[in-house]
Scaffold this active site. Structure first.
Site, short mmCIF file in Angstrom:
data_model
loop_
_atom_site.label_atom_id
_atom_site.label_comp_id
_atom_site.label_asym_id
_atom_site.label_seq_id
_atom_site.Cartn_x
_atom_site.Cartn_y
_atom_site.Cartn_z
N ASN A 99 0.71 -1.22 0.10
CA ASN A 99 0.14 -0.04 0.22
C ASN A 99 0.79 1.11 -0.21
OD1 ASN A 99 -1.78 1.99 0.50
ND2 ASN A 99 -2.71 1.25 2.28
N ARG A 124 -2.62 -1.99 -3.25
CA ARG A 124 -3.96 -1.23 -3.24
C ARG A 124 -3.79 0.05 -4.14
NH1 ARG A 124 -5.94 1.27 2.37
NH2 ARG A 124 -7.93 1.97 1.54
N HIS A 152 -12.93 3.61 -0.13
CA HIS A 152 -12.80 2.67 1.11
C HIS A 152 -13.53 1.12 0.80
CE1 HIS A 152 -12.39 6.05 3.95
NE2 HIS A 152 -11.04 5.60 3.93
N ARG A 160 -9.57 16.43 6.20
CA ARG A 160 -10.24 16.70 5.07
C ARG A 160 -11.58 17.27 5.45
NH1 ARG A 160 -9.82 11.00 2.32
NH2 ARG A 160 -8.03 10.35 3.43
N GLU A 184 -8.04 -4.60 5.60
CA GLU A 184 -8.12 -4.13 3.93
C GLU A 184 -6.93 -5.28 3.40
OE1 GLU A 184 -8.09 -0.36 5.58
OE2 GLU A 184 -9.13 0.52 3.70
#
Ligand code: ADP
Length: 394
Positions: A9, A93, A181, A241, A379
């Site tokens: 990732n 990813r 996600h 964010r 994940e």
């Protein structure tokens, strides 16, 4: 010799990795870790599956270790770890698969070129996700690589859920809601039936509350709506964010404050959210421990937006059977979960304070019409599973 799958990732300043051993069809974590602080103060840390440190290294500021150097160091480290394994492939990813990649894909120069076309859709993530893929395709073409996408899981969203109310030409050119996600949501969907078969077959809202945060409506395990849209800045307020914002604000900032696209990007991705509102920190733990009114305001706003999005996603589903909390805040903060559950009383959720304090997995009371869960996401395991599936089929 046993097979192993490496999961990578890669972000702008870090490369995270996990090595999974494939033993009789079960993927078990062998080791994992990351190289962080690339280009500034790089440090490498690898741990085994029980969390014990296997290897550590720090580089001096002058050494300017970047993605390429980090991959070389990782390869050196993995040489020892892989002594008893055959590396069957590497799963990456990749944040954006556009409309084209509705499932994981075996990488080639052609596929990489197709993925590079999505860089404008995710300029802060996609180039970094693709960098190690390109290096490996060039430097180690014999290694099988698979791209696993954060967007794919949401391609099951109905057309209406993917649409902005803008002219059709822009929609057709790809200006639409993609959702992110997805690897986390797909993992939760894959394990929910072990906890609550009725919810897994029914209507569930999953709250992925980490540094990045979003929520997803699952109908029978399929994504039908989510809070993130064209980019991963939409929806809930996050660590830094802003989440959903009236687009008129951005026009105002351009006209009245003379801000250009880069300045606005910095504002909405790096200076807003929990950090922007509190002026203190993007870290939920720090805010929850603070007595400052601004810290409280940031947490209150975060919860208010969750409460509204939960109602919105329940409406998209036409009802609710379960909610699931996951990721850093969702898995670890009983205080945040308790407040979300209290806000959701009107939806028929009755929390169990004791179970919530313990961390679940079930955190609703037996009499609750809608069940509530805290389930750790994984994940990396999802990427390893997808990679194995793609490699087995190709
Ligand atoms: P990322 O999106 O970077 O993977 P994580 O899923 O690790 O992020 O989530 C990071 C967030 O989780 C941070 O805001 C951190 O403060 C929060 N967090 C972790 N543990 C706790 C805890 N015990 N209580 C509250 N927040 C927590």
């Amino acid at each position: 010799m046993r097979d192993a799958i490496l999961v990578l990732n890669a972000g702008s300043s870090s490369i995270k990795f996990s090595l999974f051993a494939d033993a009789d069809g079960t993927l078990g974590l062998q080791c994992g870790g990351q190289i962080e602080g690339l280009y500034t103060a790089p440090r490498f840390l690898a741990r085994d599956a029980r969390g014990a440190t296997l290897s550590e290294k720090r580089w001096g500021e002058g050494e300017r270790l970047g993605h390429e150097g980090a991959l070389l160091h990782l390869r050196e480290f993995l040489r020892g770890e892989l002594a008893d394994f055959r590396l069957s492939g590497i799963g990456h990813r990749v944040v954006h698969g556009g409309l084209e990649f509705t499932r994981p894909v075996r990488l080639s120069a052609e596929v990489l070129a197709a993925l590079e076309k999505f860089i404008p859709l995710a300029p802060l993530h996609q180039p970094h996700n693709l960098a190690p893929i390109r290096m490996l395709l060039e430097g180690a073409p014999e290694v099988a690589q698979v791209a696993c996408f954060d967007t794919s899981f949401h391609r099951s969203n109905p057309e209406l859920a993917q649409r902005f109310a803008i002219p059709a030409e822009l929609h057709d050119a790809g200006v639409r809601r993609y959702g992110f996600h997805g690897l986390s949501y797909e993992y939760i969907a894959s394990v929910l039936s072990q906890h609550d078969p009725a919810a897994a077959a029914g209507r569930t809202v999953v709250l992925h509350l980490g540094n990045g945060a979003s929520m997803c409506a699952l109908d029978g395990g399929k994504s039908v709506a989510s809070t993130m849209g064209f980019t991963a800045v939409d929806g809930l307020p996050m660590g830094t964010r802003c989440g959903a914002i009236d687009p008129g604000v951005l026009l105002y900032l351009m006209d009245e404050r003379g801000m250009d696209a880069r300045a606005i990007e910095k504002l909405i991705y790096q200076q807003s959210g929990l950090l922007g509102v509190s002026g203190i920190s993007s870290d939920m733990r720090t805010l929850l421990a603070s007595d400052e009114p601004r810290a409280r305001l940031a947490v209150d706003l975060y919860l208010y937006r969750i409460r509204r999005e939960l109602g919105s996603l329940a409406a998209a589903l036409g009802g609710l059977d379960a909610i699931v909390f996951t990721a850093g805040i969702g898995e670890n903060s009983a205080a945040i979960r308790a407040r979300v559950l209290a806000d959701a009383d009107w939806l028929g959720i009755k929390p169990s304070a004791r179970a919530n304090a313990k961390g679940g997995p079930r955190i609703s009371a037996a009499r609750s019409r809608v069940s509530a869960w805290a389930i750790p996401t994984n994940e990396e395991l999802m990427i390893a599973r997808q990679t194995r599936r793609v490699l087995a089929a190709s």
